[in-house]
Enzyme design. Structure first.
Site, PDB file in Angstrom:
ATOM      1  CG  ASP A  95      -2.335   1.135  -3.478  1.00  0.00           C
ATOM      2  OD1 ASP A  95      -0.915   1.358  -3.075  1.00  0.00           O
ATOM      3  OD2 ASP A  95      -3.211   1.003  -2.374  1.00  0.00           O
ATOM      4  CG  ASN A  96      -0.913   4.478  -4.633  1.00  0.00           C
ATOM      5  OD1 ASN A  96      -2.021   4.404  -4.439  1.00  0.00           O
ATOM      6  ND2 ASN A  96      -0.200   5.093  -3.736  1.00  0.00           N
TER       7      ASN A  96
ATOM      8  CG  ASP B 158      -2.036   1.027   1.209  1.00  0.00           C
ATOM      9  OD1 ASP B 158      -2.100   1.678   0.136  1.00  0.00           O
ATOM     10  OD2 ASP B 158      -2.982   0.835   2.130  1.00  0.00           O
ATOM     11  CG  ASP B 159       0.078   4.937   0.176  1.00  0.00           C
ATOM     12  OD1 ASP B 159      -0.695   4.589  -1.077  1.00  0.00           O
ATOM     13  OD2 ASP B 159      -0.028   5.666   1.043  1.00  0.00           O
TER      14      ASP B 159
ATOM     15  CB  CYS C   1      -5.572   3.418  -1.966  1.00  0.00           C
ATOM     16  SG  CYS C   1      -4.154   3.903  -0.949  1.00  0.00           S
TER      17      CYS C   1
END
Length: 539
Positions: A314-315, A43-44, A79
């Site tokens: 996700d990014n 995540d991130d 997200c």
């Protein structure tokens, strides 16, 4: 006995009648031959600013044993839209998840009704006979009472251990196959990354051996609040955020939201982002442990050689670029570029692939691995399987679409009342990371002749940013006013086409491909419609 913090053995849950009927059509030998798939989603986690550096075990166990895609991107640097693209294989304008709110279609009832039945895990389970396992963060608004709460279990999952709402490390609620389970702050039983690891190991221990499996493990790390495991809280004390050429500089010639950042940043802002950078790395050490445990368990059970393992995020993320303290959401490489590592059957070790790939390709790839006919889907992405196998003369894309719909408050942000309504995610020194008119769409192009990004904002200016990443990899100089007018027109038209594409039309030749066709008359007749399409679409 299950490890501390693990779920009850998933063998206790009987497979559905549909799955049982499908399995009757397959002998155990046939089922065993079909590969398993594991997807680890962080995540991130950036890659542009060194986000993979702490993951020594993951690099050794996945990257060095398989392929690293060095040009892997997301179509939206946030997200929920990005995760929706992974699950559906679609661009945001086709799955209609535009931000992290219920109103933005994040885990809304509309999403549940229209998109969830057609995600790749749903097809894996219903059409391919896979047992499917999910653990971790799903979508940011999952569990919202207005959308069914944690009792909602999306179609396609045999075993469901999903985090309510956004990433946390302690004091959270999991949906365990639709039943709420509350966790506290005892490291040995509650630290979420370790709980996900234990649940995953339990699944591998107790799963059926008569059908292939798909696992999606979605960690909170390295998302805020960046809570490291106790043994890692003192790691990386001498590490600080990279001081690259776009760090702590004014974003001249950029959209107003970038220009409003204060340059130079205050010492307190720099100290804050350096601390965040260190803590992000600390949280990733537990992800590294998770990957190691997973690979060892697969090897112990004799499953490793028949299992594809994907590792991605996700990014991306930024820490001080163009004087923006910390966040994602922006159109630049540090936010849209992500790690993508894959190992599995037929993949040679220590490979690097430079093809332009996106997370909309993950769903088609995994369905292709399972033997599903991709022509039966409505997915925008492409299967990576030919690239993973090292096939020769593969026809591949040279561009893809990036699109984002900005978030903002109707009233003034209390931190920055002077900026007026429409901004959000503001820091104490009145630097805001998002706004309503931070709504943009870009064509990211990589060809033999150009490494280019063309972006348009849906604001009063219809502001344009263009970057030649061959000459300017840190995207400092906006060349929109100096680039050849013909290229500008072609990129504008290509952007219009991609913003209205669906399925196969998202995979047509790019501006610099031999098969590209350009009619400038169409550009001028359609321009006014296209500029508003992304923000005005209905959910």
């Amino acid at each position: 006995m299950a490890p501390p913090g693990a779920a009850a053995p998933p063998a206790a849950a009987a497979p559905g009648l549909v799955l049982a009927a499908l399995l009757l059509l397959l002998s155990p030998a046939q089922a065993a031959r079909r590969p398993n798939v594991v997807l680890v989603l962080t995540d991130d986690q950036d890659v542009f600013l060194g986000g993979m550096t702490p993951l020594k075990k993951t690099n050794a166990l996945i990257a060095q044993m398989g392929v690293t895609f060095v040009n892997a991107y997301v179509p939206s640097a946030l997200c929920c839209p990005s995760r929706a693209s992974i699950l559906t294989g679609k661009y945001p304008h086709n799955h209609h998840v535009v931000n992290n709110t219920l109103e933005g279609n994040c885990s809304s009832k509309s999403w549940q009704k229209i998109q969830e039945p057609n995600t790749f895990p749903a097809l894996l389970k219903s059409m391919c006979g896979y047992q499917t396992f999910f653990a971790g963060k799903y979508l940011n608004e999952y569990g919202a009472e207005d959308a069914g709460g944690v009792g909602h279990v999306p179609p396609g999952w045999s075993f469901w251990y999903a985090l309510e709402k956004n990433s946390k490390y302690y004091n959270y609620t999991l949906s365990v196959n639709g039943k709420a389970r509350r966790h506290g702050e005892n490291y040995s039983v509650d630290y979420l990354t370790d709980v996900l690891a234990n649940m995953s190991l339990d699944f591998l221990e107790y799963k059926s051996n008569f059908e292939p499996f798909f696992m999606m493990i979605s960690t909170p790390a390295p998302h805020s609040p960046w809570t490291a495991a106790p043994q890692y809280k003192n790691s990386f004390q001498n590490v600080s955020a990279p001081r690259n050429s776009n760090f702590n500089i004014h974003g001249k010639n950029k959209h107003w939201l970038i220009r409003q950042a204060k340059t130079p940043m205050t010492n307190s802002s720099i100290q804050f982002l350096d601390d965040a950078y260190r803590k992000r790395w600390q949280t990733l050490l537990s992800v590294d442990d998770l990957v190691e445990k997973l690979v060892k368990k697969l090897e112990f059970h004799g499953e490793l050689d028949n299992t594809y393992i994907f590792y991605t995020s996700d990014n991306g993320f930024h820490t001080g670029q163009f004087s923006l303290p910390i966040d994602k959401r922006q159109l630049y490489e540090f936010d849209i570029k992500v790690p993508l590592l894959v190992r599995g059957p037929g993949i040679k070790p220590n490979q690097t692939n430079k093809m332009l790939v996106a997370n909309i390709d993950l769903g088609p790839t995994i369905l292709d691995i399972a033997g599903y006919d991709l022509n039966k889907t409505q997915m925008d992405g492409m299967s990576l399987l030919p690239l993973l196998r090292g096939d020769k003369n593969v026809t591949w894309r040279s561009d893809f679409l990036v699109e984002y719909q900005g978030e903002g408050y109707n009233g003034s942000d209390p931190t920055c009342p002077g900026l007026g309504p429409g901004v959000t995610h503001c820091f104490p020194d009145c630097v805001c990371e998002d706004s309503y008119n931070n709504t943009y769409a870009c064509v990211r192009t990589m060809s033999t002749s150009w490494d280019l990004q063309y972006c348009e904002f849906d604001d009063r200016e219809v502001f344009v940013e263009v970057y030649n990443l061959t000459a300017d990899p840190h995207q400092i100089n906006n060349i929109a006013k100096t680039i050849d007018q013909e290229i500008l027109e072609k990129m504008n038209y290509r952007l219009m086409m991609l913003q209205s594409c669906s399925g196969a039309t998202c995979r047509t030749p790019g501006v610099f491909d031999p098969g590209y066709r350009f009619d400038p008359r169409l550009m001028f007749s359609n321009h006014g419609v296209r500029a508003r399409r992304f923000s005005a679409q209905s959910l």
